[in-house]
Design a protein around this motif. Structure first.
Motif, PDB file in Angstrom:
ATOM      1  N   ARG A  81       0.825  -1.209   0.000  1.00 12.77           N
ATOM      2  CA  ARG A  81       0.000   0.000   0.000  1.00 12.77           C
ATOM      3  C   ARG A  81       0.861   1.262   0.000  1.00 12.77           C
ATOM      4  N   ALA A  82       1.998   1.196   0.707  1.00 13.43           N
ATOM      5  CA  ALA A  82       2.891   2.358   0.742  1.00 13.43           C
ATOM      6  C   ALA A  82       3.478   2.629  -0.635  1.00 13.43           C
ATOM      7  N   ALA A  83       3.883   1.570  -1.355  1.00 12.53           N
ATOM      8  CA  ALA A  83       4.413   1.746  -2.709  1.00 12.53           C
ATOM      9  C   ALA A  83       3.331   2.271  -3.651  1.00 12.53           C
ATOM     10  N   ASP A  96       8.592   0.378  -7.970  1.00 13.17           N
ATOM     11  CA  ASP A  96       8.691  -1.085  -8.012  1.00 13.17           C
ATOM     12  C   ASP A  96       8.479  -1.666  -6.613  1.00 13.17           C
ATOM     13  N   SER A  97       7.881  -2.827  -6.579  1.00 15.62           N
ATOM     14  CA  SER A  97       7.664  -3.535  -5.324  1.00 15.62           C
ATOM     15  C   SER A  97       7.788  -5.030  -5.587  1.00 15.62           C
ATOM     16  N   TRP A 130      -0.697  -2.034 -12.854  1.00 13.66           N
ATOM     17  CA  TRP A 130       0.143  -2.984 -12.127  1.00 13.66           C
ATOM     18  C   TRP A 130       0.739  -3.948 -13.151  1.00 13.66           C
ATOM     19  N   ASN A 131       2.016  -3.787 -13.477  1.00  7.32           N
ATOM     20  CA  ASN A 131       2.711  -4.749 -14.347  1.00  7.32           C
ATOM     21  C   ASN A 131       3.380  -5.792 -13.445  1.00  7.32           C
ATOM     22  N   CYS A 132       2.831  -7.003 -13.494  1.00  5.33           N
ATOM     23  CA  CYS A 132       3.259  -8.044 -12.557  1.00  5.33           C
ATOM     24  C   CYS A 132       4.082  -9.129 -13.269  1.00  5.33           C
TER      25      CYS A 132
END
Length: 593
Positions: A81-83, A96-97, A130-132
């Motif tokens: 959530r912070a990212a 990025d995360s 969101w690129n996962c």
């Protein structure tokens, strides 16, 4: 996508008050290798790519309108959530995360690398992309590598690196810490006699016994091939008692024989223990852990020096002795480098002819403050400190140089010099080349040099010893087995080792003369000489100090002898005088100290 289905999707999104992804973006996402989500700034899903659907095994349309954060692992959700919030701030770049997701259909936990991009103002997207990428295999590989780097592959126990990590983390909670280091004595012999597969079975068996002994009371690891460690935590009084009990029992379980293919294989163990009160750890947990390890290692060294098969607790006296030994090692290193050692030569006498045929090269150290330091002390220090190779090179060079000068002064040729080899030298890859080169430089025949090894040194690594000694012998260098009868005393070693000379230990000579003389001693000596003769070996009786022992060993058929009866160790100048006097009087014997 079917136009009718796309129309129904658009109607659903509008009914939910969510933006509609354009067909062109849908087509682009369909071809992408990444799994793609598009969400609102609150995290509600407005688009899910087919690849995402296939990866996670869900109906992509069922996700629309759902909370994207509900997929993230509960322990990682706050970080995600912070990212996500960071990328939603105006003017932010992509963020990025890397975090875990939970596959709802199976409960499986997988790792994803996600790049959050703000595309709310991009026509046809209108949301946070969101690129996962699934990176579970990468994490599994890294976990496996980390485990391999911190664990012993044979036993599965943590290794030295893991111990330091555990100590660093645990020495900050104020509790007292205790460390036990246990070393298996005789494992190398097991490997040499029975093979490494049997040695591995012994190690695993001991590890299982120690694991059962330690249980959940502490951390158990294998630090090296034959060394284990146990870390305990607790309050000082009970912890000290628990450590003493554990050390005693650990030495006991280690020495119990291990059954391997119907035969009992046994080793013994030495252990050292140390305690670190919680108040002594200080702010630097790393340094505190190293200090605890160093103290336990000093205690282990004392247990091994006392003969093993016991445990020794750390004490201030042991620390002072270790510091003194370290100072002695530094002084020895300096003495070797600056010529602070000197050569001594003890004559080797042909017992039948009564004539000196060579010398054994010995080394002496007159310390400027400590006085005479016995070889039994400084040779051991040299082996511990790694100075033994330089010390051995000094003795070899000095001995060959002295032999050349003695032959010149005495007008004789064919004299022999014997030089002792340590276990470290025997394992040195360049030993043979160094010996051959030294003989060439001094202009001596290889047969004028005899290299002596003790039984214990030769047997410690029998394969290496046999190969190295055989190569030296192939160049013409003679090989002597020193102190025969005081080590393993296995007659098979005489057959398996390339030996030219057998040196009979002084204890056997004492058994045939003086108050200790008896028929058994004489029979043993005669048996050794007869065996040597049958194998074509020269026999040298050591420690001849009286005329009686001289007559007995000569009568038994010993070839050569040495001892105080003929001469004490001499300086090179005194050795030259000894040869000169002997030339004038064949019965001359030097008594120079």
């Amino acid at each position: 996508m079917n136009p009718a289905r796309l129309l129904r999707l658009g109607q659903r999104l509008r009914a939910l008050g969510l933006p509609v992804v354009s067909p062109s973006y849908e087509a682009l996402a369909r071809e992408a290798s990444d799994e793609v989500l598009v969400t609102t700034a609150e995290g509600r899903i407005t688009f899910c790519s087919p690849t995402f659907s296939r990866r996670w095994g869900v109906d992509r349309w069922a996700l629309v309108g759902g909370d994207a954060f509900s997929w993230t692992h509960p322990e990682d959700r706050e970080r995600v959530r912070a990212a996500f919030a960071a990328v939603c701030r105006p003017g932010s770049e992509s963020v990025d995360s890397e975090h875990r997701y939970v596959v709802r259909s199976t409960g499986e936990v997988r790792w994803c690398r996600v790049r959050f991009s703000d595309a709310r103002r991009v026509p046809g997207v209108g949301g946070i992309v969101w690129n996962c990428q699934d990176v579970t295999e990468v994490h599994d590989t890294l976990d496996a590598l980390r485990h391999a780097a911190t664990h012993d592959p044979l036993t599965g126990l943590g290794n030295r690196r893991r111990l330091l990590e555990v100590m660093e983390r645990s020495l900050t909670d104020g509790l007292d810490s205790a460390l036990l280091l246990l070393n298996l004595d005789g494992l190398k012999t097991v490997n040499d006699r029975h093979g490494h597969a049997v040695g591995d079975l012994v190690v695993r068996a001991v590890a299982e016994r120690l694991d059962a002994l330690v249980g959940d009371r502490g951390w158990l690891g294998r630090l090296d091939g034959d060394e284990f460690a146990v870390l305990l935590r607790g309050q000082e009084g009970p912890l000290s008692r628990a450590l003493a009990d554990l050390a005693q029992r650990a030495v006991g379980v280690a020495r119990r024989p291990v059954e391997v293919e119907g035969r009992a294989v046994a080793v013994t163990a030495a252990a050292g223990t140390a305690l670190l009160p919680g108040g002594d750890a200080g702010a630097d947990a790393v340094e505190a852990g190293r200090r605890l390890f160093r103290h336990a290692d000093i205690a282990l060294g004392a247990a091994k020096a006392a003969g093993g098969n016991r445990w020794v607790p750390f004490s201030r006296a042991l620390l002072d002795a270790a510091h003194d030994r370290a100072e002695l090692a530094a002084d020895l290193r300096h003495a070797v480098a600056t010529g602070g050692l000197h050569l001594a030569l003890q004559p080797l006498v042909d017992l039948a002819a009564g004539r000196t045929v060579g010398f054994e090269a010995l080394v002496r150290w007159q310390h400027p403050q400590r006085g005479n330091v016995p070889p039994s002390v400084f040779v051991e220090v040299a082996e511990e400190s790694g100075t033994i190779l330089d010390l051995g090179a000094f003795v070899l060079e000095s001995a060959l140089e002295a032999l050349v000068e003695l032959q010149r002064a005495a007008g004789r040729s064919g004299l022999e010099v014997s030089v002792n080899l340590s276990g470290h030298q025997l394992q040195q890859p360049g030993l043979v080349a160094a010996v051959v080169d030294a003989l060439r430089r001094h202009g001596l025949a290889p047969g004028q040099l005899c290299l002596e090894v003790t039984e214990s040194v030769a047997v410690a690594d029998l394969a290496t010893a046999r190969n190295t000694l055989q190569e030296l012998r192939s160049h013409g260098v003679r090989i002597a087995l020193d102190d025969f009868g005081t080590g393993y005393s296995s007659l098979s070693y005489l057959r398996r080792l390339p030996v030219d000379v057998l040196k009979i230990d002084k204890s056997f000579v004492d058994d045939v003369s003086g108050e200790r003389a008896d028929a058994t001693g004489a029979a043993v000596l005669s048996g050794i000489v007869a065996l040597s003769s049958a194998l074509g070996l020269v026999t040298v009786a050591e420690g001849i100090e009286t005329e009686q022992s001289h007559e007995v060993v000569r009568g038994a058929g010993c070839t050569w002898g040495q001892g105080y009866l003929f001469a004490r160790p001499l300086s090179p100048a005194q050795a030259a005088a000894h040869l000169a006097a002997e030339a004038q009087n064949p019965r001359y014997r030097s008594t120079t100290a």
